[in-house]
Design a protein around this motif. Structure first.
Motif, PDB file in Angstrom:
ATOM      1  N   SER A 109      14.117 -21.446   1.668  1.00  0.00           N
ATOM      2  CA  SER A 109      14.056 -21.808   3.292  1.00  0.00           C
ATOM      3  C   SER A 109      15.384 -20.927   3.594  1.00  0.00           C
ATOM      4  N   ALA A 110      16.340 -20.756   2.658  1.00  0.00           N
ATOM      5  CA  ALA A 110      17.777 -19.983   3.130  1.00  0.00           C
ATOM      6  C   ALA A 110      17.494 -18.583   3.354  1.00  0.00           C
ATOM      7  N   ASP A 111      18.253 -18.125   4.151  1.00  0.00           N
ATOM      8  CA  ASP A 111      18.104 -16.418   4.349  1.00  0.00           C
ATOM      9  C   ASP A 111      18.992 -15.665   3.159  1.00  0.00           C
ATOM     10  N   ALA A 112      18.816 -14.505   3.520  1.00  0.00           N
ATOM     11  CA  ALA A 112      19.559 -13.642   2.371  1.00  0.00           C
ATOM     12  C   ALA A 112      21.248 -13.907   2.572  1.00  0.00           C
ATOM     13  N   ALA A 113      21.863 -14.113   3.731  1.00  0.00           N
ATOM     14  CA  ALA A 113      23.085 -14.141   3.876  1.00  0.00           C
ATOM     15  C   ALA A 113      23.634 -15.526   3.183  1.00  0.00           C
ATOM     16  N   THR A 114      22.871 -16.604   3.310  1.00  0.00           N
ATOM     17  CA  THR A 114      22.997 -17.951   2.787  1.00  0.00           C
ATOM     18  C   THR A 114      22.952 -17.941   1.399  1.00  0.00           C
ATOM     19  N   LEU A 115      21.901 -17.225   0.689  1.00  0.00           N
ATOM     20  CA  LEU A 115      21.676 -17.164  -0.675  1.00  0.00           C
ATOM     21  C   LEU A 115      22.857 -16.334  -1.435  1.00  0.00           C
ATOM     22  N   ALA A 116      23.377 -15.211  -0.653  1.00  0.00           N
ATOM     23  CA  ALA A 116      24.364 -14.704  -1.020  1.00  0.00           C
ATOM     24  C   ALA A 116      25.639 -15.285  -1.081  1.00  0.00           C
ATOM     25  N   ALA A 117      26.071 -16.067  -0.308  1.00  0.00           N
ATOM     26  CA  ALA A 117      27.159 -16.805  -0.206  1.00  0.00           C
ATOM     27  C   ALA A 117      27.247 -18.005  -0.926  1.00  0.00           C
ATOM     28  N   SER A 118      25.813 -18.617  -1.309  1.00  0.00           N
ATOM     29  CA  SER A 118      25.983 -19.855  -2.039  1.00  0.00           C
ATOM     30  C   SER A 118      25.874 -19.567  -3.787  1.00  0.00           C
ATOM     31  N   LEU A 119      25.304 -18.513  -4.053  1.00  0.00           N
ATOM     32  CA  LEU A 119      24.896 -18.500  -5.505  1.00  0.00           C
ATOM     33  C   LEU A 119      25.741 -17.437  -6.051  1.00  0.00           C
ATOM     34  N   ASP A 120      26.418 -17.699  -7.383  1.00  0.00           N
ATOM     35  CA  ASP A 120      27.187 -16.851  -7.929  1.00  0.00           C
ATOM     36  C   ASP A 120      26.491 -15.681  -8.716  1.00  0.00           C
ATOM     37  N   GLY A 121      27.029 -14.531  -8.501  1.00  0.00           N
ATOM     38  CA  GLY A 121      26.176 -13.473  -9.385  1.00  0.00           C
ATOM     39  C   GLY A 121      25.284 -12.941  -8.185  1.00  0.00           C
ATOM     40  N   VAL A 122      24.883 -13.454  -7.229  1.00  0.00           N
ATOM     41  CA  VAL A 122      24.015 -12.977  -6.112  1.00  0.00           C
ATOM     42  C   VAL A 122      24.575 -12.521  -4.949  1.00  0.00           C
ATOM     43  N   GLY A 123      24.415 -11.134  -4.637  1.00  0.00           N
ATOM     44  CA  GLY A 123      25.129 -10.482  -3.669  1.00  0.00           C
ATOM     45  C   GLY A 123      23.986 -10.118  -2.578  1.00  0.00           C
ATOM     46  N   PRO A 124      24.471  -9.413  -1.756  1.00  0.00           N
ATOM     47  CA  PRO A 124      23.345  -9.175  -0.346  1.00  0.00           C
ATOM     48  C   PRO A 124      22.035  -8.477  -1.117  1.00  0.00           C
ATOM     49  N   ALA A 125      22.264  -7.469  -1.906  1.00  0.00           N
ATOM     50  CA  ALA A 125      20.858  -6.790  -2.294  1.00  0.00           C
ATOM     51  C   ALA A 125      20.099  -7.904  -3.055  1.00  0.00           C
ATOM     52  N   LYS A 126      20.539  -8.472  -4.041  1.00  0.00           N
ATOM     53  CA  LYS A 126      19.673  -9.553  -4.914  1.00  0.00           C
ATOM     54  C   LYS A 126      19.321 -10.737  -4.085  1.00  0.00           C
ATOM     55  N   ALA A 127      20.015 -11.300  -2.879  1.00  0.00           N
ATOM     56  CA  ALA A 127      19.437 -12.194  -2.224  1.00  0.00           C
ATOM     57  C   ALA A 127      18.294 -11.535  -1.230  1.00  0.00           C
ATOM     58  N   ALA A 128      18.425 -10.319  -0.648  1.00  0.00           N
ATOM     59  CA  ALA A 128      17.202  -9.692   0.157  1.00  0.00           C
ATOM     60  C   ALA A 128      16.138  -9.625  -0.811  1.00  0.00           C
ATOM     61  N   ALA A 129      16.150  -9.266  -2.105  1.00  0.00           N
ATOM     62  CA  ALA A 129      15.240  -9.408  -3.176  1.00  0.00           C
ATOM     63  C   ALA A 129      14.453 -10.583  -3.079  1.00  0.00           C
ATOM     64  N   ILE A 130      15.367 -11.721  -3.060  1.00  0.00           N
ATOM     65  CA  ILE A 130      14.627 -13.103  -3.298  1.00  0.00           C
ATOM     66  C   ILE A 130      13.856 -13.510  -2.050  1.00  0.00           C
ATOM     67  N   VAL A 131      14.291 -13.035  -0.938  1.00  0.00           N
ATOM     68  CA  VAL A 131      13.776 -13.336   0.446  1.00  0.00           C
ATOM     69  C   VAL A 131      12.491 -12.449   0.500  1.00  0.00           C
ATOM     70  N   ALA A 181      38.414 -20.974  -6.623  1.00  0.00           N
ATOM     71  CA  ALA A 181      37.435 -20.583  -7.476  1.00  0.00           C
ATOM     72  C   ALA A 181      35.989 -20.710  -7.123  1.00  0.00           C
ATOM     73  N   PHE A 182      35.192 -20.012  -7.682  1.00  0.00           N
ATOM     74  CA  PHE A 182      33.784 -19.854  -7.166  1.00  0.00           C
ATOM     75  C   PHE A 182      33.282 -21.296  -6.977  1.00  0.00           C
ATOM     76  N   ALA A 183      32.892 -21.993  -5.880  1.00  0.00           N
ATOM     77  CA  ALA A 183      32.119 -23.348  -5.958  1.00  0.00           C
ATOM     78  C   ALA A 183      31.062 -23.124  -5.187  1.00  0.00           C
ATOM     79  N   GLY A 184      29.871 -23.341  -6.129  1.00  0.00           N
ATOM     80  CA  GLY A 184      28.536 -22.904  -5.684  1.00  0.00           C
ATOM     81  C   GLY A 184      28.284 -24.094  -4.674  1.00  0.00           C
ATOM     82  N   GLN A 185      27.407 -23.863  -3.896  1.00  0.00           N
ATOM     83  CA  GLN A 185      26.850 -24.632  -2.883  1.00  0.00           C
ATOM     84  C   GLN A 185      25.273 -24.753  -2.886  1.00  0.00           C
TER      85      GLN A 185
END
Length: 92
Positions: free
Chosen positions: A28-50, A18-22
């Motif tokens: 400070s996190a890069d896009a890949a880390t954001l996408a892997a850690s947050l539910d509902g945040v994929g690569p595009a949204k993570a890049a937008a955050i950065v 099951a999804f377990a958030g981290q």
């Protein structure tokens, strides 16, 4: 045969994690880390955050993520326990 299929389906269901958030620092996190850690945040949204962070400076609260295109309040609430807001370098 039915018992076998039931047991097989149950074992498959239990083997899929099951999804377990981290916890992740959105300043400070890069896009890949954001996408892997947050539910509902994929690569595009993570890049937008950065990109938003680079343009506007560090986030002061998790709620400020709502100003990032594609990030809504539901996504923030779903991840609130995992979002950290550490100190990031000030906007240049």
């Amino acid at each position: 045969m039915t018992k076998f299929l039931s047991a097989l389906l149950l074992s498959l269901a239990l083997s899929v994690p099951a999804f377990a958030g981290q916890p992740v620092d959105i300043n400070s996190a890069d896009a890949a880390t954001l996408a892997a850690s947050l539910d509902g945040v994929g690569p595009a949204k993570a890049a937008a955050i950065v990109e938003h962070r680079k343009t506007n400076g560090a986030f002061k609260s998790a709620d400020e993520l709502a100003s990032v295109k594609g990030i809504g309040l539901a996504t923030i609430e779903r991840n609130r326990d995992y979002i950290r807001v550490g100190n990031a370098p000030a906007k240049p």
